[in-house]
Design an enzyme around this catalytic site. Structure first.
Site, PDB file in Angstrom:
ATOM      1  N   GLY A 100      -9.040 -57.533   0.597  1.00 25.56           N
ATOM      2  CA  GLY A 100      -8.765 -56.120   0.390  1.00 25.56           C
ATOM      3  C   GLY A 100      -7.387 -55.753   0.906  1.00 25.56           C
ATOM      4  O   GLY A 100      -6.757 -56.530   1.640  1.00 25.56           O
ATOM      5  N   ALA A 102      -5.426 -52.330   5.752  1.00 27.77           N
ATOM      6  CA  ALA A 102      -6.218 -51.214   6.280  1.00 27.77           C
ATOM      7  C   ALA A 102      -7.373 -50.796   5.372  1.00 27.77           C
ATOM      8  O   ALA A 102      -7.796 -49.642   5.385  1.00 27.77           O
ATOM      9  CB  ALA A 102      -5.327 -50.010   6.592  1.00 27.77           C
ATOM     10  N   LYS A 140     -11.315 -54.432   6.535  1.00 25.78           N
ATOM     11  CA  LYS A 140     -11.847 -55.802   6.636  1.00 25.78           C
ATOM     12  C   LYS A 140     -12.368 -56.092   8.035  1.00 25.78           C
ATOM     13  O   LYS A 140     -13.398 -56.735   8.202  1.00 25.78           O
ATOM     14  CB  LYS A 140     -10.742 -56.805   6.255  1.00 25.78           C
ATOM     15  CG  LYS A 140     -10.262 -56.649   4.818  1.00 25.78           C
ATOM     16  CD  LYS A 140      -9.165 -57.625   4.459  1.00 25.78           C
ATOM     17  CE  LYS A 140      -7.894 -57.426   5.247  1.00 25.78           C
ATOM     18  NZ  LYS A 140      -7.239 -56.108   5.003  1.00 25.78           N
ATOM     19  N   GLU A 160      -8.459 -62.695  10.908  1.00 25.76           N
ATOM     20  CA  GLU A 160      -7.127 -63.042  10.436  1.00 25.76           C
ATOM     21  C   GLU A 160      -6.215 -63.184  11.661  1.00 25.76           C
ATOM     22  O   GLU A 160      -6.191 -62.316  12.510  1.00 25.76           O
ATOM     23  CB  GLU A 160      -6.628 -61.907   9.535  1.00 25.76           C
ATOM     24  CG  GLU A 160      -5.592 -62.329   8.541  1.00 25.76           C
ATOM     25  CD  GLU A 160      -5.212 -61.151   7.646  1.00 25.76           C
ATOM     26  OE1 GLU A 160      -5.263 -60.003   8.110  1.00 25.76           O
ATOM     27  OE2 GLU A 160      -4.864 -61.389   6.482  1.00 25.76           O
ATOM     28  N   ARG A 171      -9.412 -62.490   4.519  1.00 31.50           N
ATOM     29  CA  ARG A 171      -8.515 -63.012   3.494  1.00 31.50           C
ATOM     30  C   ARG A 171      -8.597 -64.531   3.379  1.00 31.50           C
ATOM     31  O   ARG A 171      -9.510 -65.157   3.880  1.00 31.50           O
ATOM     32  CB  ARG A 171      -7.066 -62.570   3.736  1.00 31.50           C
ATOM     33  CG  ARG A 171      -6.856 -61.077   3.609  1.00 31.50           C
ATOM     34  CD  ARG A 171      -5.587 -60.780   2.831  1.00 31.50           C
ATOM     35  NE  ARG A 171      -5.410 -59.339   2.703  1.00 31.50           N
ATOM     36  CZ  ARG A 171      -4.710 -58.608   3.547  1.00 31.50           C
ATOM     37  NH1 ARG A 171      -4.107 -59.178   4.561  1.00 31.50           N
ATOM     38  NH2 ARG A 171      -4.612 -57.318   3.358  1.00 31.50           N
TER      39      ARG A 171
END
Ligand code: DCP
Length: 220
Positions: free
Chosen positions: A17, A20, A23, A41, A94
């Site tokens: 996504g 901000a 996630k 991440e 991600r």
């Protein structure tokens, strides 16, 4: 399914996504689940590699420092995809795929990355994905409007991100939509589960509860 990996392999779920889009909240929710190892991440690494801040440098001068940040992000993503974990399921923020298909692509298309830098990063990416198996079983796409992300960005006030304009978030959004919804740009490595992410935090948690079984079975 029960989330038990087939062939004894660890299932991999990637949360995708915009910047901000929420996630972190999603990962926090699932980190309370046993049998899942949540890998956040490694943004702290991107802000401090041996005392340097490639994330900050990239926002200050993307043309000069884009390749520096993205080379390092590619390494940290690869490291996360390959890390051995004891749980039967991993959940990542991600992936090595979005790093290339969204962020590197955006730098290049917006004219902020020299063609030679893009070529070198692309050669690295292709070598990695052709020589190392990086299986992803499910992509959870937190679909949000760029406006919502812009509001959240302003609220959270991460120093490096103060200069991100709405247009930047719109460009990232469009690349995500083409990749995961329209499926017109790049290879989609796994089935996609779309969750609308414009709601406030409490409602998002409810959505995660509703989608919990789907996500944990690693299917959309
Ligand atoms: N970033 C980048 N290139 C990438 C990945 C990330 O330039 N390949 C940047 C964008 C952000 C910062 O790194 O400024 C962290 O981005 P994330 O969106 O991954 O993290 P957030 O904390 O914003 O996620 P969320 O708010 O959804 O939890």
């Amino acid at each position: 399914g029960t989330g038990v990996p087939i062939h004894g392999r660890t299932l991999c779920i990637c949360i995708e996504g915009n910047i901000a889009s929420g996630k972190t909240t999603c990962l926090e929710y699932f980190s309370k689940t046993s049998n899942i190892e949540v890998l956040t991440e490694p943004v702290s690494k991107w802000r401090n590699v041996r005392g340097h801040n490639p994330l900050g440098l990239m926002y200050q001068d993307p043309t000069r420092w884009g390749i520096t940040l993205q080379t390092y992000i590619q390494l940290t993503m690869l490291d996360q995809h390959l890390s051995t974990i004891s749980a039967p399921m991993r959940m990542m923020e991600r992936s090595i795929y979005s790093a290339k298909y969204i962020f590197v692509e955006n730098l290049y298309r917006s004219g902020k990355m020299p063609e030679v830098d893009f070529a070198v990063l692309s050669e690295w990416f292709e070598w990695i994905t052709q020589n190392i198996a990086i299986p992803v079983d499910l992509i959870v796409y937190l679909q949000s409007s760029p406006q919502t992300c812009h509001e959240r960005l302003k609220e959270r006030c991460r120093e490096e991100e103060k200069i991100i304009p709405l247009e930047y978030l719109e460009a990232i959004h469009q690349l995500y939509e083409d990749w995961l919804i329209k499926k017109t740009s790049f290879n989609v490595p796994a089935p996609v589960l779309v969750i609308s992410a414009d709601d406030d935090l409490q409602k998002m948690i409810l959505q995660y509860e509703e989608n919990r079984e789907k996500i944990l079975s690693g299917s959309n």
